[in-house]
Design an enzyme around this catalytic site. Structure first.
Site, PDB file in Angstrom:
ATOM      1  N   PRO A 167       0.015   4.644   0.732  1.00 25.22           N
ATOM      2  CA  PRO A 167       1.007   3.565   0.597  1.00 25.22           C
ATOM      3  C   PRO A 167       0.696   2.576  -0.516  1.00 25.22           C
ATOM      4  O   PRO A 167       1.594   2.153  -1.247  1.00 25.22           O
ATOM      5  CB  PRO A 167       0.967   2.880   1.974  1.00 25.22           C
ATOM      6  CG  PRO A 167       0.473   3.930   2.905  1.00 25.22           C
ATOM      7  CD  PRO A 167      -0.486   4.762   2.118  1.00 25.22           C
ATOM      8  N   LYS A 168      -0.564   2.174  -0.655  1.00 23.34           N
ATOM      9  CA  LYS A 168      -0.914   1.209  -1.701  1.00 23.34           C
ATOM     10  C   LYS A 168      -0.588   1.773  -3.078  1.00 23.34           C
ATOM     11  O   LYS A 168       0.000   1.095  -3.936  1.00 23.34           O
ATOM     12  CB  LYS A 168      -2.385   0.840  -1.592  1.00 23.34           C
ATOM     13  CG  LYS A 168      -2.906   0.000  -2.760  1.00 23.34           C
ATOM     14  CD  LYS A 168      -3.944   0.784  -3.543  1.00 23.34           C
ATOM     15  CE  LYS A 168      -4.523  -0.033  -4.687  1.00 23.34           C
ATOM     16  NZ  LYS A 168      -5.599   0.680  -5.402  1.00 23.34           N
ATOM     17  N   MET A 169      -0.973   3.015  -3.319  1.00 22.75           N
ATOM     18  CA  MET A 169      -0.674   3.640  -4.612  1.00 22.75           C
ATOM     19  C   MET A 169       0.824   3.731  -4.832  1.00 22.75           C
ATOM     20  O   MET A 169       1.332   3.427  -5.924  1.00 22.75           O
ATOM     21  CB  MET A 169      -1.279   5.051  -4.664  1.00 22.75           C
ATOM     22  CG  MET A 169      -2.777   5.114  -4.550  1.00 22.75           C
ATOM     23  SD  MET A 169      -3.326   6.841  -4.658  1.00 22.75           S
ATOM     24  CE  MET A 169      -4.976   6.699  -3.980  1.00 22.75           C
ATOM     25  N   ILE A 212       2.432   0.406  -5.820  1.00 20.55           N
ATOM     26  CA  ILE A 212       2.131  -0.008  -7.196  1.00 20.55           C
ATOM     27  C   ILE A 212       2.905   0.848  -8.193  1.00 20.55           C
ATOM     28  O   ILE A 212       3.435   0.336  -9.185  1.00 20.55           O
ATOM     29  CB  ILE A 212       0.616   0.052  -7.458  1.00 20.55           C
ATOM     30  CG1 ILE A 212      -0.094  -1.010  -6.623  1.00 20.55           C
ATOM     31  CG2 ILE A 212       0.320  -0.160  -8.942  1.00 20.55           C
ATOM     32  CD1 ILE A 212      -1.611  -1.002  -6.746  1.00 20.55           C
TER      33      ILE A 212
END
Length: 307
Positions: free
Chosen positions: A161-163, A166
């Site tokens: 999710p973080k990738m 971004i």
């Protein structure tokens, strides 16, 4: 058939008592933490932390087409987990010199060559396989484009999710949420931005932050907190000097104490450098530290040792 009150409330769009209570708590956190957020934003306004120049968001080739730039951003994020920014930047330079496009990675690069190019990053064996599999999926299913939805991005091997958040913001200008990695998770809990009780996972922290942070700050939270954490670890005098001359120096200095800095010990060790960086003389620095109450045991206790 009788409909339970909770279900009926949901059907009508009304908030249940637990939901309303959480909204009230979120609003309270927002009021109480808005000051901290403002101080945090000001401390990071100069954008001089390592992540600002060597983080994954800054490593794509600005001269290539948008499709290739999105692919390079995705690869840099896949490389970055469990890897220092300096190492990720060095690896990305090597990949770009080699030729970092979907076609060249699939048609002009063997698995062994790719592994050698990225061998300095953490978990390089797995990342080699993830990059090759993801790149093949991009060509087979997305016409060599990086997809522009959370669901599609998170379905790619090695992408979380973080990738995905971004990539959406950098490649497509889409802010779908706050990108929270282990660094943001840790700092948000130190600052108690995630609530009075620590959250256990980055995704829990993301939900907590999104419950109260204004959406116009969402795109910057990751860079602000990651950079702040880097400066706390490796550039303490620079960070303290910024706090000393910030708009609300007392609050900014207290915020640094909450992140584990022993400001009195650091002043004794780096006094001349603090004076040079801040433009203040030592008596002025001492007065501002006193304003922040850094000599009080409650503030100075349990601070992390300084290098």
């Amino acid at each position: 058939v009788r409909v339970p009150a909770v279900a009926a409330a949901r059907r009508r769009g009304a908030a249940t008592q637990p939901e309303e209570a959480e909204k009230q708590r979120a609003r309270g956190r927002a009021r109480g933490l808005a000051v901290d957020v403002g101080d945090d934003v000001e401390l990071r306004r100069d954008r001089t932390a390592v992540v600002d120049s060597m983080g994954s968001e800054a490593l794509a080739d600005e001269t290539v087409d948008e499709r290739t730039k999105a692919y390079q951003t995705l690869v840099s994020l896949m490389l970055s987990s469990q890897t220092k920014d300096v190492t990720t930047a060095e690896t990305m330079r090597a990949l770009r010199e080699h030729g970092l496009t979907v076609d060249h990675i699939l048609d002009g690069t063997t698995e062994e060559e790719l592994h050698e190019l990225i061998r300095k990053v953490g978990f390089h064996n797995n990342k080699t396989k993830f990059i090759l599999r993801t790149t093949q999926i991009l060509r087979d299913q997305y016409d060599s484009r990086v997809p522009d939805t959370m669901e599609a991005l998170c379905s790619l091997p090695g992408v979380g999710p973080k990738m995905a958040l971004i990539v959406l913001r950098v490649a497509y200008g889409i802010t779908a949420g706050i990108a929270v990695d282990t660094h943001v998770h840790r700092i948000a809990n130190q600052l108690r931005w995630a609530g009075p009780s620590p959250t256990k996972t980055p995704e829990q922290t993301r939900a907590a932050l999104e419950s109260w942070l204004p959406t116009d700050l969402w795109p910057d939270v990751n860079l602000i907190l990651v950079g702040l954490g880097q400066e706390v670890q490796t550039e303490k005098p620079k960070l303290i000097a910024k706090a000393l001359v910030s708009s609300h120096h007392s609050r900014a200095l207290t915020l640094l104490v909450s992140l584990g800095l022993d400001l009195r010990k650091l002043r004794d060790r780096h006094g001349p450098e603090l004076a040079d960086r801040s433009g203040l003389d030592l008596p002025e620095i001492d007065a501002r530290l006193a304003d922040a109450g850094v000599d009080e045991p409650a503030l100075c206790a349990a601070s992390s040792p300084s290098p």
